[in-house]
Design a protein around this motif. Structure first.
Motif, PDB file in Angstrom:
ATOM      1  N   ALA A   1      -3.877  14.425  -0.146  1.00 16.22           N
ATOM      2  CA  ALA A   1      -3.571  13.128   0.458  1.00 16.22           C
ATOM      3  C   ALA A   1      -4.642  12.736   1.477  1.00 16.22           C
ATOM      4  CB  ALA A   1      -2.196  13.173   1.129  1.00 16.22           C
ATOM      5  N   VAL A   2      -5.107  13.704   2.267  1.00 18.98           N
ATOM      6  CA  VAL A   2      -6.170  13.431   3.230  1.00 18.98           C
ATOM      7  C   VAL A   2      -7.444  13.006   2.507  1.00 18.98           C
ATOM      8  CG1 VAL A   2      -7.651  14.453   4.994  1.00 18.98           C
ATOM      9  CG2 VAL A   2      -5.206  14.960   4.978  1.00 18.98           C
ATOM     10  N   CYS A   3      -7.766  13.716   1.412  1.00 18.47           N
ATOM     11  CA  CYS A   3      -8.963  13.371   0.634  1.00 18.47           C
ATOM     12  C   CYS A   3      -8.841  11.978   0.018  1.00 18.47           C
ATOM     13  CB  CYS A   3      -9.193  14.409  -0.465  1.00 18.47           C
ATOM     14  SG  CYS A   3      -9.658  16.032   0.141  1.00 18.47           S
TER      15      CYS A   3
ATOM     16  N   ASN B   1       0.830  -1.212   0.000  1.00 20.98           N
ATOM     17  CA  ASN B   1       0.000   0.000   0.000  1.00 20.98           C
ATOM     18  C   ASN B   1       0.860   1.256   0.000  1.00 20.98           C
ATOM     19  OD1 ASN B   1      -2.741  -0.421  -0.246  1.00 20.98           O
ATOM     20  ND2 ASN B   1      -3.012  -0.989   1.900  1.00 20.98           N
ATOM     21  N   LEU B   2       1.902   1.238   0.813  1.00 19.15           N
ATOM     22  CA  LEU B   2       2.753   2.418   0.933  1.00 19.15           C
ATOM     23  C   LEU B   2       3.476   2.708  -0.384  1.00 19.15           C
ATOM     24  CD1 LEU B   2       3.358   4.398   3.195  1.00 19.15           C
ATOM     25  CD2 LEU B   2       5.383   3.053   3.767  1.00 19.15           C
ATOM     26  N   VAL B   3       4.012   1.663  -1.010  1.00 14.20           N
ATOM     27  CA  VAL B   3       4.718   1.854  -2.281  1.00 14.20           C
ATOM     28  C   VAL B   3       3.756   2.323  -3.365  1.00 14.20           C
ATOM     29  CG1 VAL B   3       5.965   0.677  -4.124  1.00 14.20           C
ATOM     30  CG2 VAL B   3       6.541   0.214  -1.746  1.00 14.20           C
ATOM     31  N   GLY B   4       2.565   1.698  -3.415  1.00 15.07           N
ATOM     32  CA  GLY B   4       1.588   2.089  -4.431  1.00 15.07           C
ATOM     33  C   GLY B   4       1.170   3.548  -4.307  1.00 15.07           C
ATOM     34  N   LEU B   5       0.857   3.956  -3.086  1.00 11.39           N
ATOM     35  CA  LEU B   5       0.454   5.347  -2.875  1.00 11.39           C
ATOM     36  C   LEU B   5       1.618   6.303  -3.125  1.00 11.39           C
ATOM     37  CD1 LEU B   5      -1.758   4.883   0.306  1.00 11.39           C
ATOM     38  CD2 LEU B   5      -2.558   5.608  -1.948  1.00 11.39           C
ATOM     39  N   THR B   6       2.837   5.895  -2.754  1.00  8.25           N
ATOM     40  CA  THR B   6       4.010   6.748  -2.990  1.00  8.25           C
ATOM     41  C   THR B   6       4.219   6.983  -4.478  1.00  8.25           C
ATOM     42  OG1 THR B   6       5.088   5.979  -0.963  1.00  8.25           O
ATOM     43  CG2 THR B   6       6.492   6.971  -2.642  1.00  8.25           C
ATOM     44  N   VAL B   7       4.117   5.918  -5.263  1.00 11.89           N
ATOM     45  CA  VAL B   7       4.252   6.062  -6.719  1.00 11.89           C
ATOM     46  C   VAL B   7       3.171   6.984  -7.255  1.00 11.89           C
ATOM     47  CG1 VAL B   7       4.108   4.841  -8.925  1.00 11.89           C
ATOM     48  CG2 VAL B   7       5.382   3.836  -7.036  1.00 11.89           C
ATOM     49  N   GLY B   8       1.931   6.813  -6.773  1.00 14.44           N
ATOM     50  CA  GLY B   8       0.839   7.665  -7.236  1.00 14.44           C
ATOM     51  C   GLY B   8       1.059   9.132  -6.929  1.00 14.44           C
ATOM     52  N   PHE B   9       1.468   9.434  -5.687  1.00 11.41           N
ATOM     53  CA  PHE B   9       1.706  10.828  -5.303  1.00 11.41           C
ATOM     54  C   PHE B   9       2.920  11.405  -6.028  1.00 11.41           C
ATOM     55  CE2 PHE B   9      -0.793   9.849  -1.343  1.00 11.41           C
ATOM     56  CZ  PHE B   9      -1.808  10.762  -1.597  1.00 11.41           C
ATOM     57  N   THR B  10       3.941  10.582  -6.251  1.00 10.63           N
ATOM     58  CA  THR B  10       5.118  11.065  -6.972  1.00 10.63           C
ATOM     59  C   THR B  10       4.763  11.459  -8.395  1.00 10.63           C
ATOM     60  OG1 THR B  10       6.567   9.640  -5.655  1.00 10.63           O
ATOM     61  CG2 THR B  10       7.446  10.490  -7.716  1.00 10.63           C
TER      62      THR B  10
ATOM     63  N   ALA C   1       2.829   8.228   2.770  1.00 18.71           N
ATOM     64  CA  ALA C   1       3.137   8.028   1.347  1.00 18.71           C
ATOM     65  C   ALA C   1       3.407   9.358   0.655  1.00 18.71           C
ATOM     66  CB  ALA C   1       1.991   7.301   0.660  1.00 18.71           C
ATOM     67  N   LEU C   2       2.668  10.396   1.041  1.00 13.60           N
ATOM     68  CA  LEU C   2       2.902  11.714   0.445  1.00 13.60           C
ATOM     69  C   LEU C   2       4.294  12.219   0.791  1.00 13.60           C
ATOM     70  CD1 LEU C   2       2.010  14.287  -1.017  1.00 13.60           C
ATOM     71  CD2 LEU C   2       1.053  15.092   1.156  1.00 13.60           C
ATOM     72  N   VAL C   3       4.683  12.071   2.049  1.00 14.85           N
ATOM     73  CA  VAL C   3       6.033  12.512   2.458  1.00 14.85           C
ATOM     74  C   VAL C   3       7.092  11.774   1.647  1.00 14.85           C
ATOM     75  CG1 VAL C   3       7.686  12.576   4.354  1.00 14.85           C
ATOM     76  CG2 VAL C   3       5.278  13.138   4.773  1.00 14.85           C
TER      77      VAL C   3
END
Length: 789
Positions: free
Chosen positions: A381-383, A23-32, A340-342
């Motif tokens: 990210a909160v949304c 989950n963390l990697v997926g969200l990190t890629v998305g935010f990046t 993940a955003l950070v």
């Protein structure tokens, strides 16, 4: 109670490491990906905002109202007459300042005859230029820097190139190795996203002795006029007052003045929204990738729901309310999204240099100066966390205690199972859409790069030269060059394909005298078409046997003949009946690879060389190096006081603006498609890991009953085959519509094999993503599977 829930959430994240990391990697890629695209779009939409009075600066353009058959907004010209500024200043107080500039063109600057710098970004500007545009001086005074003729203001970069220092006030610089200029100021380089980013500025009054042009010149048409509107002045009201500024002049009455805001000068000064379409596409891709990362989270949360059933059931038994459970699950989701955003922001800063090289930009990012951007992403990210977690949270909190205690209840929830399928299908559709679109655009680039230009591009060299001093006979120079076997042919022209283009308008015999066509004028030598290896479809070429051709005859291209409505153009006249058509040449691309070929009128050049010309040389490829040396030596002897540079034609072709945009868009699409594929792999890996964990005992029983490893592998993957098929129904029409809507006059038709290749590639990605978990489950000892849990 809340602190207990928090501790339990942290313990759960540690216990389910695969789920948490996935989950963390997926969200990190998305935010990046989203952050990079957002920075790119912000950069492109913020051109010229470094100027303090940005919102009050306008360029005064001319729209030709009598131009017909205008394509790609070519009836709108950014160029104007210098006298326009004086007329506006005298008649209309709404315009606080009006400045005139003239692009210096391809020029050489040097400290002496040996040390020359070739720079094409210089301009001539009048004394109020710095009242309109914001420049930061590190030496000299803005108020007086352009007051005197032969004054020169340098950027810090060019000052370093010329003098290896920036403290250069009072130093002398040679323009074109002939005209001494005095340095009166040095300024900091403007940001790269500036439509006016000169490396040097020469006082406009220098044009009077150099070219006979000043601010009162009426017929000089290659200047640009910018104005600073007064505070509170509406641009529309001011534009109405100057629309018919030249209406009293018969030859100029169809030139309607426009005010183009500085915000549109780069993006769409002629109301062509082609690049805006590209930016919207990038924005859509960014949203898609962020949605995919959110879908990954929902899928993995639903997949893990059955594994957390007993945990939720126990919490309900000890008194946890539905609202508390929802808050706990949403808190977990939002927390993961913020982390993940950070990580995404760190990855963005790390990847930005690579991304800049891909898109050929100079995008910057700082956590401190871009705090508003970071805050916006934090809210996003909160949304994303709330939206991604709301369904799994409500689903778990609403389930009955007895159902939760039984475990593996997820398979009985048809609505949940259908939601998972819908989300996976949509993820597949996004991935397939990007793969097909990127492959199609790559093929378009290859098609454009190898497209027949209508002339032979191989073995071409060229040189731009401003001839001064004694006049040189071109044909004598050509004969000397042709004595060398490495040189096949030599021609000269005022303009040359992909190097520079001449603009103009013309009327034609049989048409309304007041209607004109925007066309490309060029003045060429006798053998221009021979050098290019283009064919005439009607009439004859220019020839020495026809001495009256100079200044009286012309050759037009097929686009012009079609535009004028002529089946037999030979003998007809154009340009107020001043030019007689003696030939028609096949269309060849000379402007760019994006727009259609425009009408062209080519006139025979005189024998003597004076002023600005482009010399073109066709050379034998096996002797290109020697030919370049011969050309350089001959030009030096013919024009000893005029600097020049011999270049390869491919350099001009590859640096053409639209072609560079093509490459930039293609590399950007590829960059984000790779990120999207990475996101799909991460999501599929995590999802299959939980599916395998949930069906471990089932797999063991099937193996005991005789199922083969291949059968088990197929069993675990077969549902994805159908979802992939469904995704094709969404992705194929979408990719086709988007590709066909991308503007270009030279577009490769959509290729069916690309859609097949894209599907095969996505299937391979799915199999690779799931293979580790599925093969491991299929080959596992059934005894170990039955002992699971």
């Amino acid at each position: 109670m809340n602190s207990i829930f928090f501790k339990l959430s942290i313990r759960k994240l540690k216990k389910t490491k695969v789920y948490s990391i996935t989950n963390l990697v997926g969200l990190t890629v998305g935010f990046t990906a989203f952050a990079l695209i957002a920075l790119f779009i912000r950069y492109e939409m913020n051109w010229d905002k470094s100027h303090e009075k940005y919102d009050r600066i306008y360029r005064v353009q001319i729209r030709n109202t009598n131009a017909i058959h205008a394509t790609s907004g070519n009836n709108i010209s950014p160029h104007n007459r210098p006298i326009t500024a004086q007329m506006m200043e005298r008649q209309f107080p709404e315009f606080e300042k009006v400045t005139v500039i003239n692009e210096a063109g391809s020029t050489f600057l040097g400290t002496d005859a040996e040390h020359q710098v070739h720079d094409v970004k210089g301009i001539y500007a009048d004394t109020c230029f710095f009242d309109v545009f914001s420049f930061s001086f590190v030496g000299g005074e803005q108020e007086h820097a352009l007051a005197q003729p032969y004054s020169l203001v340098l950027s810090e970069t060019l000052a370093q190139k010329l003098f290896n220092k920036t403290n250069v006030l009072g130093e002398s610089v040679l323009l074109e190795n002939k005209h001494p200029l005095t340095v009166t100021g040095v300024y900091r380089d403007l940001p790269f996203n500036s439509s006016l980013r000169p490396s040097y500025i020469i006082s406009f009054s220098s044009l009077k002795p150099l070219a006979g042009v000043d601010r009162s010149s009426f017929w000089a048409k290659d200047c640009m006029v910018y104005t600073l509107l007064g505070n509170g002045v509406e641009a529309k009201d001011a534009e109405v007052k100057i629309q018919h500024l030249f209406a009293a002049y018969e030859n100029l009455k169809f030139g309607e003045m426009q005010l183009c805001p500085l915000s549109k000068v780069y993006l769409n000064f002629n109301d062509s929204n082609d690049y805006l379409i590209i930016l919207k596409l990038f924005g859509l891709i960014g949203v898609f990738i962020l949605i995919m990362s959110g879908f990954n989270y929902v899928n993995l949360s639903l997949a893990q729901a059955s594994m957390r059933g007993k945990e939720v059931a126990v919490k309900k038994v000890i008194g946890s309310r539905k609202r508390q459970l929802i808050v706990q699950f949403l808190g977990e989701t939002v927390g993961v999204c913020v982390v993940a955003l950070v990580m995404g922001l760190v990855a963005t800063a790390f990847l930005l240099p690579l991304f800049n090289s891909v898109v050929d930009k100079q995008i910057t990012f700082s956590l401190i100066t871009d705090w508003k951007f970071v805050l916006s992403l934090l809210l996003l990210a909160v949304c994303v966390g709330l939206l991604s977690g709301v369904y799994p949270a409500k689903f778990m909190a609403a389930s009955k205690i007895t159902t939760l205690f039984k475990g593996n209840f997820l398979n009985k929830q048809r609505d949940t199972f259908s939601l998972k399928k819908a989300l996976v299908t949509f993820q597949f559709a996004i991935s397939l859409f990007l793969i097909v679109l990127t492959a199609s655009f790559s093929m378009q680039i290859r098609y454009v790069a190898n497209k027949d230009l209508g002339f032979q591009r191989d073995g071409l060299l060229y040189s731009e030269l401003n001839a001064s001093g004694n006049r040189v006979d071109f044909y004598q120079l050509r004969d000397r060059l042709l004595q060398h076997p490495e040189i096949v042919d030599v021609a000269m022209s005022k303009n040359f394909p992909f190097v520079n283009q001449g603009g103009g308008m013309t009327n034609w015999e049989g048409g309304d005298p007041n209607e004109k066509v925007t066309c490309r004028f060029n003045t060429v030598s006798y053998n221009y078409f021979t050098l290019l290896n283009t064919n005439l479809t009607a009439g004859r070429n220019f020839a020495t046997a026809f001495s009256g051709d100079v200044g009286k005859s012309c050759v037009i291209n097929e686009a012009a003949a079609k535009c004028f409505g002529w089946d037999d153009p030979i003998g007809k006249r154009v340009n107020d009946n001043q030019l007689t058509i003696v030939g028609v040449v096949e269309d060849f691309i000379y402007h760019d690879m994006h727009n259609p070929v425009e009408p062209s009128v080519l006139i025979l050049a005189p024998n003597e060389i004076e002023g600005n010309w482009v010399f073109a040389f066709r050379v034998r490829e096996d002797g290109a190096v020697h030919a370049r040396n011969v050309i350089t030596n001959e030009l030096k002897m013919a024009f000893p006081n005029d600097p020049f540079e011999v270049k390869d034609f491919p350099s001009a072709f590859n640096s053409e603006y639209s072609f560079k945009i093509y490459h930039s868009v293609n590399k950007t699409l590829l960059f984000f498609t790779v990120l999207n594929i990475l996101l799909a792999v991460v999501g599929m890996f995590g999802l299959v890991a939980f599916v395998v964990a949930r069906r471990t005992k089932e797999i063991g029983i099937r193996k005991i009953n005789g199922s083969s490893p291949l059968g088990i592998f197929h069993l675990l993957n077969r549902e994805y085959y159908l979802l992939l098929l469904l995704s094709m129904l969404v992705a194929f029409p979408s990719a086709w519509l988007v590709y066909m809507s991308l503007p270009s006059a030279n577009k490769l038709p959509a290729q069916p094999w690309i859609f097949v290749m894209g599907t095969g590639l996505l299937l391979l990605i799915v199999l690779v993503s799931t293979s580790y978990q599925t093969i491991k489950a299929a080959t596992r000892n059934p005894i170990d599977a039955l002992r699971y849990e």
